[in-house]
Design an enzyme around this catalytic site. Structure first.
Site, PDB file in Angstrom:
ATOM      1  N   CYS A  54       0.863  -1.187   0.000  1.00  0.00           N
ATOM      2  CA  CYS A  54       0.000   0.000   0.000  1.00  0.00           C
ATOM      3  C   CYS A  54       0.893   1.229   0.000  1.00  0.00           C
ATOM      4  O   CYS A  54       1.871   1.281   0.753  1.00  0.00           O
ATOM      5  CB  CYS A  54      -0.886  -0.016   1.243  1.00  0.00           C
ATOM      6  SG  CYS A  54      -2.014   1.383   1.340  1.00  0.00           S
ATOM      7  N   HIS A 100      -9.030  -3.967  -2.015  1.00  0.00           N
ATOM      8  CA  HIS A 100      -8.065  -3.167  -1.249  1.00  0.00           C
ATOM      9  C   HIS A 100      -8.425  -1.682  -1.337  1.00  0.00           C
ATOM     10  O   HIS A 100      -8.478  -0.984  -0.315  1.00  0.00           O
ATOM     11  CB  HIS A 100      -6.653  -3.425  -1.796  1.00  0.00           C
ATOM     12  CG  HIS A 100      -5.580  -2.601  -1.174  1.00  0.00           C
ATOM     13  ND1 HIS A 100      -4.526  -3.151  -0.474  1.00  0.00           N
ATOM     14  CD2 HIS A 100      -5.378  -1.251  -1.129  1.00  0.00           C
ATOM     15  CE1 HIS A 100      -3.745  -2.178  -0.025  1.00  0.00           C
ATOM     16  NE2 HIS A 100      -4.229  -1.021  -0.415  1.00  0.00           N
ATOM     17  N   GLU A 101      -8.680  -1.210  -2.555  1.00  0.00           N
ATOM     18  CA  GLU A 101      -8.965   0.219  -2.734  1.00  0.00           C
ATOM     19  C   GLU A 101     -10.308   0.593  -2.110  1.00  0.00           C
ATOM     20  O   GLU A 101     -10.426   1.645  -1.473  1.00  0.00           O
ATOM     21  CB  GLU A 101      -8.942   0.595  -4.219  1.00  0.00           C
ATOM     22  CG  GLU A 101      -7.599   0.388  -4.903  1.00  0.00           C
ATOM     23  CD  GLU A 101      -6.432   1.029  -4.167  1.00  0.00           C
ATOM     24  OE1 GLU A 101      -6.628   2.061  -3.505  1.00  0.00           O
ATOM     25  OE2 GLU A 101      -5.320   0.476  -4.229  1.00  0.00           O
ATOM     26  N   HIS A 150     -10.193   1.309   1.550  1.00  0.00           N
ATOM     27  CA  HIS A 150      -9.704   2.639   1.952  1.00  0.00           C
ATOM     28  C   HIS A 150     -10.856   3.627   2.155  1.00  0.00           C
ATOM     29  O   HIS A 150     -10.733   4.570   2.948  1.00  0.00           O
ATOM     30  CB  HIS A 150      -8.754   3.205   0.885  1.00  0.00           C
ATOM     31  CG  HIS A 150      -7.340   2.719   0.993  1.00  0.00           C
ATOM     32  ND1 HIS A 150      -6.559   2.942   2.114  1.00  0.00           N
ATOM     33  CD2 HIS A 150      -6.544   2.052   0.119  1.00  0.00           C
ATOM     34  CE1 HIS A 150      -5.349   2.420   1.910  1.00  0.00           C
ATOM     35  NE2 HIS A 150      -5.309   1.865   0.717  1.00  0.00           N
TER      36      HIS A 150
HETATM   37 NI    NI Z   1      -3.625   1.005  -0.169  1.00  0.00          NI
END
Ligand code: NI
Length: 187
Positions: free
Chosen positions: A100, A142-143, A146
């Protein structure tokens, strides 16, 4: 265009739940996407979410470079996803390495759904409605995390598989076996 400063783990913007984008076609959203694209290109990652550049909005950009073994010839050019909705398809969970840009120098094995249904709006305002798998699905999960203030260490199942890139690349590190199909890795 501008290269934006990337927030690192510890900054509260990375723990906040981001706000929906009211108008995906607004000029300031187009400008943010352009600047995020330049920032991602400069930083050398595959994905970047708006909270990582201190904009607490539900938007991310990503690309899937060709040649990933698990996805064959899949090669997705950089695209934006605004106001995404991610829905697991099935309960198969797979381990894979993730890094990341907000946690520089480190990576870890993280469980993710093998297949998810991705809905949202792209940078041109067109609807996205597709089923995605493998590394592509991993990047999107993953995104999207966030946008809910979740970073990959919060998804980890085994902290032994967490280390510095410089060290991990010296070793053939077999990933842990998957016994996680019933684990709640998403909500
Ligand atoms: Ni990330």
């Amino acid at each position: 265009m501008a290269i934006l400063k990337i927030a690192r783990m510890g900054h509260p913007v990375l723990l906040a739940r981001a706000a929906p984008v009211a108008d995906p076609r607004a000029p300031e959203i187009a400008r943010l996407i352009e600047n995020m694209a330049e920032t991602l290109e400069d930083a050398g990652g595959v994905g970047l979410a708006a909270p990582q550049v201190h904009e607490s909005l539900r938007l991310f950009i990503y690309k899937v470079p060709g040649g990933r073994a698990e996805d064959g010839a899949l090669d997705i050019p950089l695209r934006a996803v605004i106001n995404p909705v991610i829905t697991p398809v099935g309960d198969q969970v797979v381990m894979g390495w993730e890094g990341c840009l907000s946690i520089p120098g480190l990576r870890a094995a993280v469980p993710r759904y093998e297949t998810v249904w991705l809905q949202g709006v792209d940078g041109a305002g067109a609807a996205i409605d597709e089923e995605i798998s493998g590394f592509h699905a991993r990047v999107v999960q993953h995104e999207a995390d966030h946008l809910d203030g979740v970073m990959y260490p919060m998804r980890m199942a085994d902290f032994r598989y967490f280390g510095f890139n410089e060290e991990l690349q010296k070793f053939e590190f077999p990933l842990p076996a998957i016994k996680l199909a019933k684990e709640p890795v998403d909500e």
